[in-house]
Design a protein around this motif. Structure first.
Motif, PDB file in Angstrom:
ATOM      1  N   ALA A 115       0.820  -1.207   0.000  1.00  0.00           N
ATOM      2  CA  ALA A 115       0.000   0.000   0.000  1.00  0.00           C
ATOM      3  C   ALA A 115       0.856   1.261   0.000  1.00  0.00           C
ATOM      4  O   ALA A 115       2.015   1.270   0.414  1.00  0.00           O
ATOM      5  CB  ALA A 115      -0.931  -0.001   1.210  1.00  0.00           C
ATOM      6  N   VAL A 116       0.235   2.338  -0.462  1.00  0.00           N
ATOM      7  CA  VAL A 116       0.786   3.690  -0.372  1.00  0.00           C
ATOM      8  C   VAL A 116      -0.179   4.500   0.483  1.00  0.00           C
ATOM      9  O   VAL A 116      -1.381   4.555   0.188  1.00  0.00           O
ATOM     10  CB  VAL A 116       0.939   4.342  -1.750  1.00  0.00           C
ATOM     11  CG1 VAL A 116       1.489   5.763  -1.601  1.00  0.00           C
ATOM     12  CG2 VAL A 116       1.848   3.509  -2.645  1.00  0.00           C
ATOM     13  N   LEU A 117       0.323   5.095   1.545  1.00  0.00           N
ATOM     14  CA  LEU A 117      -0.490   5.933   2.419  1.00  0.00           C
ATOM     15  C   LEU A 117      -0.194   7.395   2.101  1.00  0.00           C
ATOM     16  O   LEU A 117       0.949   7.841   2.219  1.00  0.00           O
ATOM     17  CB  LEU A 117      -0.181   5.631   3.889  1.00  0.00           C
ATOM     18  CG  LEU A 117      -0.329   4.174   4.325  1.00  0.00           C
ATOM     19  CD1 LEU A 117       0.015   4.017   5.802  1.00  0.00           C
ATOM     20  CD2 LEU A 117      -1.718   3.664   4.039  1.00  0.00           C
ATOM     21  N   ARG A 118      -1.218   8.133   1.684  1.00  0.00           N
ATOM     22  CA  ARG A 118      -1.041   9.541   1.300  1.00  0.00           C
ATOM     23  C   ARG A 118      -1.663  10.452   2.355  1.00  0.00           C
ATOM     24  O   ARG A 118      -2.794  10.234   2.794  1.00  0.00           O
ATOM     25  CB  ARG A 118      -1.679   9.801  -0.064  1.00  0.00           C
ATOM     26  CG  ARG A 118      -1.035   8.995  -1.192  1.00  0.00           C
ATOM     27  CD  ARG A 118      -1.543   9.424  -2.571  1.00  0.00           C
ATOM     28  NE  ARG A 118      -0.944   8.618  -3.622  1.00  0.00           N
ATOM     29  CZ  ARG A 118       0.244   8.860  -4.161  1.00  0.00           C
ATOM     30  NH1 ARG A 118       0.953   9.915  -3.740  1.00  0.00           N
ATOM     31  NH2 ARG A 118       0.727   8.076  -5.115  1.00  0.00           N
ATOM     32  N   PHE A 119      -0.894  11.484   2.747  1.00  0.00           N
ATOM     33  CA  PHE A 119      -1.384  12.483   3.696  1.00  0.00           C
ATOM     34  C   PHE A 119      -0.661  13.792   3.400  1.00  0.00           C
ATOM     35  O   PHE A 119       0.542  13.810   3.150  1.00  0.00           O
ATOM     36  CB  PHE A 119      -1.149  12.045   5.149  1.00  0.00           C
ATOM     37  CG  PHE A 119       0.267  11.653   5.452  1.00  0.00           C
ATOM     38  CD1 PHE A 119       1.182  12.573   5.942  1.00  0.00           C
ATOM     39  CD2 PHE A 119       0.693  10.350   5.243  1.00  0.00           C
ATOM     40  CE1 PHE A 119       2.487  12.215   6.216  1.00  0.00           C
ATOM     41  CE2 PHE A 119       2.002   9.973   5.519  1.00  0.00           C
ATOM     42  CZ  PHE A 119       2.901  10.899   6.007  1.00  0.00           C
ATOM     43  N   ALA A 156      11.478  14.869  16.034  1.00  0.00           N
ATOM     44  CA  ALA A 156      12.148  14.868  14.731  1.00  0.00           C
ATOM     45  C   ALA A 156      11.150  14.627  13.598  1.00  0.00           C
ATOM     46  O   ALA A 156      11.249  15.239  12.532  1.00  0.00           O
ATOM     47  CB  ALA A 156      13.233  13.797  14.709  1.00  0.00           C
ATOM     48  N   LEU A 157      10.186  13.738  13.814  1.00  0.00           N
ATOM     49  CA  LEU A 157       9.151  13.485  12.804  1.00  0.00           C
ATOM     50  C   LEU A 157       8.358  14.750  12.511  1.00  0.00           C
ATOM     51  O   LEU A 157       8.087  15.081  11.357  1.00  0.00           O
ATOM     52  CB  LEU A 157       8.202  12.398  13.294  1.00  0.00           C
ATOM     53  CG  LEU A 157       8.502  10.950  12.906  1.00  0.00           C
ATOM     54  CD1 LEU A 157       7.492  10.021  13.558  1.00  0.00           C
ATOM     55  CD2 LEU A 157       8.464  10.793  11.395  1.00  0.00           C
ATOM     56  N   ARG A 158       7.979  15.445  13.566  1.00  0.00           N
ATOM     57  CA  ARG A 158       7.204  16.683  13.384  1.00  0.00           C
ATOM     58  C   ARG A 158       7.994  17.704  12.574  1.00  0.00           C
ATOM     59  O   ARG A 158       7.449  18.364  11.691  1.00  0.00           O
ATOM     60  CB  ARG A 158       6.824  17.264  14.747  1.00  0.00           C
ATOM     61  CG  ARG A 158       5.706  16.502  15.443  1.00  0.00           C
ATOM     62  CD  ARG A 158       5.520  16.982  16.864  1.00  0.00           C
ATOM     63  NE  ARG A 158       4.283  16.488  17.442  1.00  0.00           N
ATOM     64  CZ  ARG A 158       4.059  16.373  18.743  1.00  0.00           C
ATOM     65  NH1 ARG A 158       5.012  16.709  19.602  1.00  0.00           N
ATOM     66  NH2 ARG A 158       2.904  15.918  19.183  1.00  0.00           N
ATOM     67  N   ARG A 159       9.268  17.809  12.866  1.00  0.00           N
ATOM     68  CA  ARG A 159      10.089  18.769  12.121  1.00  0.00           C
ATOM     69  C   ARG A 159      10.244  18.326  10.671  1.00  0.00           C
ATOM     70  O   ARG A 159      10.149  19.131   9.746  1.00  0.00           O
ATOM     71  CB  ARG A 159      11.461  18.914  12.781  1.00  0.00           C
ATOM     72  CG  ARG A 159      12.334  19.980  12.142  1.00  0.00           C
ATOM     73  CD  ARG A 159      13.632  20.162  12.909  1.00  0.00           C
ATOM     74  NE  ARG A 159      13.395  20.638  14.251  1.00  0.00           N
ATOM     75  CZ  ARG A 159      13.124  21.911  14.546  1.00  0.00           C
ATOM     76  NH1 ARG A 159      13.042  22.813  13.587  1.00  0.00           N
ATOM     77  NH2 ARG A 159      12.938  22.282  15.790  1.00  0.00           N
ATOM     78  N   GLN A 212      -0.472  23.426   9.086  1.00  0.00           N
ATOM     79  CA  GLN A 212      -0.665  21.977   8.997  1.00  0.00           C
ATOM     80  C   GLN A 212      -0.135  21.268  10.237  1.00  0.00           C
ATOM     81  O   GLN A 212       0.937  21.571  10.723  1.00  0.00           O
ATOM     82  CB  GLN A 212       0.048  21.426   7.760  1.00  0.00           C
ATOM     83  CG  GLN A 212      -0.096  19.917   7.573  1.00  0.00           C
ATOM     84  CD  GLN A 212      -1.529  19.481   7.365  1.00  0.00           C
ATOM     85  OE1 GLN A 212      -2.146  19.833   6.367  1.00  0.00           O
ATOM     86  NE2 GLN A 212      -2.066  18.743   8.322  1.00  0.00           N
ATOM     87  N   GLY A 213      -0.918  20.332  10.755  1.00  0.00           N
ATOM     88  CA  GLY A 213      -0.482  19.515  11.863  1.00  0.00           C
ATOM     89  C   GLY A 213      -0.681  18.049  11.540  1.00  0.00           C
ATOM     90  O   GLY A 213      -1.573  17.691  10.761  1.00  0.00           O
ATOM     91  N   TYR A 214       0.138  17.197  12.107  1.00  0.00           N
ATOM     92  CA  TYR A 214       0.054  15.768  11.835  1.00  0.00           C
ATOM     93  C   TYR A 214      -0.043  14.934  13.103  1.00  0.00           C
ATOM     94  O   TYR A 214      -0.900  14.066  13.218  1.00  0.00           O
ATOM     95  CB  TYR A 214       1.268  15.309  11.012  1.00  0.00           C
ATOM     96  CG  TYR A 214       1.298  15.904   9.619  1.00  0.00           C
ATOM     97  CD1 TYR A 214       0.488  15.397   8.612  1.00  0.00           C
ATOM     98  CD2 TYR A 214       2.130  16.984   9.319  1.00  0.00           C
ATOM     99  CE1 TYR A 214       0.497  15.950   7.340  1.00  0.00           C
ATOM    100  CE2 TYR A 214       2.142  17.540   8.046  1.00  0.00           C
ATOM    101  CZ  TYR A 214       1.332  17.016   7.059  1.00  0.00           C
ATOM    102  OH  TYR A 214       1.329  17.568   5.803  1.00  0.00           O
ATOM    103  N   ILE A 240      -3.501  13.065  13.167  1.00  0.00           N
ATOM    104  CA  ILE A 240      -4.782  13.754  12.974  1.00  0.00           C
ATOM    105  C   ILE A 240      -5.072  14.152  11.534  1.00  0.00           C
ATOM    106  O   ILE A 240      -6.188  14.569  11.225  1.00  0.00           O
ATOM    107  CB  ILE A 240      -4.843  15.020  13.860  1.00  0.00           C
ATOM    108  CG1 ILE A 240      -3.710  15.993  13.498  1.00  0.00           C
ATOM    109  CG2 ILE A 240      -4.813  14.642  15.334  1.00  0.00           C
ATOM    110  CD1 ILE A 240      -3.809  17.332  14.204  1.00  0.00           C
ATOM    111  N   ALA A 241      -4.090  14.022  10.631  1.00  0.00           N
ATOM    112  CA  ALA A 241      -4.328  14.406   9.236  1.00  0.00           C
ATOM    113  C   ALA A 241      -5.089  13.297   8.506  1.00  0.00           C
ATOM    114  O   ALA A 241      -4.920  12.115   8.810  1.00  0.00           O
ATOM    115  CB  ALA A 241      -3.008  14.684   8.524  1.00  0.00           C
ATOM    116  N   PRO A 242      -5.927  13.653   7.518  1.00  0.00           N
ATOM    117  CA  PRO A 242      -6.609  12.632   6.719  1.00  0.00           C
ATOM    118  C   PRO A 242      -5.601  11.774   5.953  1.00  0.00           C
ATOM    119  O   PRO A 242      -4.596  12.281   5.447  1.00  0.00           O
ATOM    120  CB  PRO A 242      -7.473  13.455   5.751  1.00  0.00           C
ATOM    121  CG  PRO A 242      -7.589  14.816   6.381  1.00  0.00           C
ATOM    122  CD  PRO A 242      -6.318  15.024   7.137  1.00  0.00           C
TER     123      PRO A 242
END
Length: 341
Positions: free
Chosen positions: A11-15, A81-84, A93-95, A107-109
């Protein structure tokens, strides 16, 4: 619980602007791969596959570090580090959000698609850098790495200070890896150990940075420079750093040195020894391995000798070695490599 590494999917997960190709363990921003470590990728996968759900800290640690004793600080550093890397806060945008006393939630679609064929890696636009490949994990340095990752883009000039063998270069390279996506014009490592004459400094920097002109070409760059081993060129480094930072407002510099450069605008971060078990403590193996000095000793001993396993009987000797070496990483690594003796 199974490790996230045991899961396979085409799969490919897109956000947002990103595409996470699960089987290839590859996250793309357009045609540009995001550079992140294996643990960060594992954390991201767990959170994205369970988007909208709260994943407890203990559960997340069990998925990503199934066979290790890991403290919360390790998880927090990788989340930061992921957030950055994902550019949280840009354009609102927040994730990833922290749910107090519960865990983390993506929290992102997220859109899940079937991957038709693997991404051709040769066609990707790689981030700019000249960082050497790191062959071993960084042990016991998550708090200082996390602090530098948070502060460096804001403070612009920081110097990591400590005695020889304390691990300054290792920490600086780890910080550079985690900040690679933050700097549009890349992250550049400049080792000054081979420079004897201060007059050679600028030319050595120009060569390392692959500049056709002088350092004035940095004026418009959004980049991070890592100046390693500055202690024998303090005066010249001080002058060049002050000049470059004054003329290049989007440039950041992380220096390593046995003493501070005493330059204008410098923030100093002292690197301490790894934690050793206290001499009066009576610890079992699990308790002792919560101390970073012993963790490093065991990791390097196992890497040097496949059959090595720290027994209860050998535990006091291993602890004594770490104490006698004052928790200095290089000394511990050298001792662990000679464990058969």
């Amino acid at each position: 619980m199974s490790s996230v590494r045991d899961l396979n999917s085409d799969a490919v997960l897109r956000f947002g602007p990103y595409a996470f190709h699960l089987r290839q363990r590859l996250v793309l921003d357009g045609d540009r791969p995001l550079r992140m470590g294996g643990r960060a990728l594992d954390i991201l996968r767990v959170l994205v596959e369970r988007a909208g759900q709260v994943v407890g800290k203990d559960e997340l640690i069990a998925c990503v570090w199934p066979n290790s004793v890991v403290e919360d600080i390790n998880l927090r550093v990788h989340i930061a580090a992921l957030r950055r890397t994902l550019g949280e806060g840009q354009d609102g945008q927040g994730y990833i959000v922290n749910i107090a006393q519960r865990g983390y939630c993506f929290i992102a679609p997220v859109l899940r698609e079937a991957q038709q064929e693997p991404v051709a890696l040769a066609n990707l636009h790689e981030p700019q850098h000249n960082l050497p490949a790191r062959l071993t994990p960084v042990t016991g340095r998550d708090p200082v790495v996390g602090s530098l990752v948070r502060q460096l883009p804001v403070r612009r000039f920081m110097t990591l200070v400590g005695p020889a063998g304390i691990g300054k270069t290792t920490v600086a390279l780890r910080v550079a890896e985690l900040l690679l996506q933050h700097y549009r014009d890349g992250v550049w490592f400049i080792d000054l150990a081979s420079i004897d004459d201060p007059a050679q400094l600028v030319e050595h920097m120009r060569h390392s940075l692959e500049l056709d002109a002088g350092l004035e070409a940095l004026a418009t760059r959004h980049a991070l420079l890592v100046l390693d081993n500055c202690e024998h060129l303090l005066e010249r480094c001080r002058a060049v750093v002050e000049q470059v930072l004054a003329s290049a407002p989007r440039l950041s510099i992380l220096a390593t040195s046995r003493e501070s450069l005493r330059a204008e605008g410098e923030f100093v971060q002292r690197l301490e020894s790894l934690d050793c078990p206290p001499p009066i403590a009576v610890l079992d193996r699990a308790q002792a391995l919560t101390f970073s000095a012993l963790q490093l000793f065991v990791e390097r001993a196992m890497a040097s000798h496949d059959s090595f396993e720290l027994s209860h009987a050998e535990l006091p000797l291993a602890i004594d070695i770490c104490r006698r070496l004052d928790g200095i990483p290089l000394a511990i690594e050298l001792a662990a490599a000679q464990i058969d003796a």
